[in-house]
Design an enzyme around this catalytic site. Structure first.
Site, short mmCIF file in Angstrom:
data_model
loop_
_atom_site.label_atom_id
_atom_site.label_comp_id
_atom_site.label_asym_id
_atom_site.label_seq_id
_atom_site.Cartn_x
_atom_site.Cartn_y
_atom_site.Cartn_z
N CYS B 87 0.75 -1.01 -0.01
CA CYS B 87 -0.04 -0.04 -0.07
C CYS B 87 0.92 1.13 0.17
O CYS B 87 1.58 1.76 -0.93
CB CYS B 87 -1.13 0.09 1.18
SG CYS B 87 -2.27 1.06 0.81
N HIS B 204 -3.85 -5.60 1.00
CA HIS B 204 -3.18 -5.93 2.25
C HIS B 204 -3.04 -7.45 2.69
O HIS B 204 -3.92 -7.89 3.48
CB HIS B 204 -3.79 -5.26 3.24
CG HIS B 204 -3.64 -3.67 3.36
ND1 HIS B 204 -2.25 -3.16 3.99
CD2 HIS B 204 -4.32 -2.61 2.95
CE1 HIS B 204 -2.47 -1.61 3.50
NE2 HIS B 204 -3.76 -1.23 2.92
N GLU B 206 -1.40 -8.79 4.63
CA GLU B 206 -0.98 -8.91 5.88
C GLU B 206 -2.30 -8.83 6.93
O GLU B 206 -2.35 -9.25 8.12
CB GLU B 206 0.10 -7.70 6.48
CG GLU B 206 -0.63 -6.57 6.83
CD GLU B 206 -0.79 -5.68 5.52
OE1 GLU B 206 -0.85 -6.33 4.31
OE2 GLU B 206 -0.91 -4.37 5.62
#
Lengths: 79, 229
Positions: B87, B204, B206
């Site tokens: 990002c 994302h 994660e």
């Protein structure tokens, strides 16, 4: 010494912010606006006493940080 | 696998990515403040996390890309070390010249925050070995400036060299205009460097490593990296 740096999007690069402003002007009834492109203005005070030195400093500033030269042009005006 | 996460003023996903890295590698990453000039010795992977470094002032990622730590990141990448930018981290990699192109304001001007499918374009890199080629994984996206733009010549090179990592797609894996959340050229969600050791992506992964939050499709990326070094 004072100077002004103007950073604008290169032609052909889509400017959604300019488009939105253009639409807002139209909805406000501001007639005759064909198109809007948004840019940035930097007013810079310089230590340099000579014009050439000031322009060299600003060119470095633009190339290194103020403009993303992939999509933006810059213009330097030393007062 | 030893990982380090570079933290800038305004980063806000460093904790999320640290957690994902710990899950995959078994050890927490080193957190590196942006003003550091060196990375911890023996680091295999450097992560630039998501967030709003320097409040997105000037241009997204522009000021962070000029931080001292970025010189060390550039040297690490030049040595063939792995770099992952997520990002805002992707924006920083583009601004810092580690990846080509630029991330512009989303086509429809809106900040998009939602779940999104992305297609794994190749599964033979250090970042994607745990996936299958063509797999449409579901991850989160949250960005206002994710519209990837690049000149035609560079675009042709990216395609020709197989450097598109992920594309926005629908549930069936089809890359369509309707599935493109931000207007990115060719539906690009992430790209690799020439040597495939640097990856930048807007989504994302994660945030999708724990079934508790609705999915684990992001784990493959960290598992791949854990196996890579």
């Amino acid at each position: 010494m004072k100077a002004r740096v103007t950073v604008t999007l290169k032609s052909g690069v889509l400017d959604p912010q300019g488009k939105a402003i253009e639409g807002a002007l139209r909805s406000l009834g501001v007639e005759g606006v064909a198109s809007v492109r948004q840019g940035k203005v930097f007013d810079v005070e310089l230590a340099a006493a000579d014009r050439a030195g000031a322009e060299a400093t600003l060119k470095a500033a633009c190339e290194k940080l103020l403009a993303n030269v992939i999509v933006e042009n810059y213009r330097i005006e030393v007062a | 696998m030893r990982a380090a996460v570079v933290v800038f003023p305004g980063s806000n996903r460093e904790g999320d990515v640290a957690r994902a890295l710990k899950l995959a590698t078994g050890r927490p990453p080193d957190m590196v403040w942006h003003a550091e000039r060196d990375l911890p010795a023996g680091v295999d992977l450097v992560v630039l996390p998501g967030g709003f470094s320097y409040g997105d002032y000037l241009r997204c990622g522009a000021i962070a890309a000029r931080a001292h730590a970025m010189d060390a990141v550039r040297a690490h990448a030049a040595r063939g070390g792995y770099v992952l930018g997520i990002c805002n981290g992707f924006q920083i990699l583009c601004e810092g010249g580690l990846l080509p192109g630029v991330l512009m304001r989303n086509r429809d001007l809106r900040f998009v925050s939602k779940m999104q499918r992305i297609r794994v374009e190749r599964a033979d890199t250090a970042f994607t070995r745990a996936y299958a080629k063509g797999q449409a994984i579901e991850v989160a996206i949250a960005h206002g400036e994710g519209n990837y733009e690049v000149d035609d010549e560079t675009m042709a090179r990216l395609e020709g060299e197989g450097r598109v990592a992920f594309r926005y797609c629908d549930a069936a894996g089809a890359v369509t205009e309707a599935a493109n959340p931000n207007g990115s050229t060719a539906g690009i969600a992430g790209i690799y460097s020439e040597r495939l050791n640097v990856l930048g992506l807007m989504p994302h992964p994660e945030n999708l490593v724990d079934p508790l939050v609705g999915g684990t499709d992001g784990r493959g990326l960290f598992d791949s990296l854990a196996r890579a070094a």
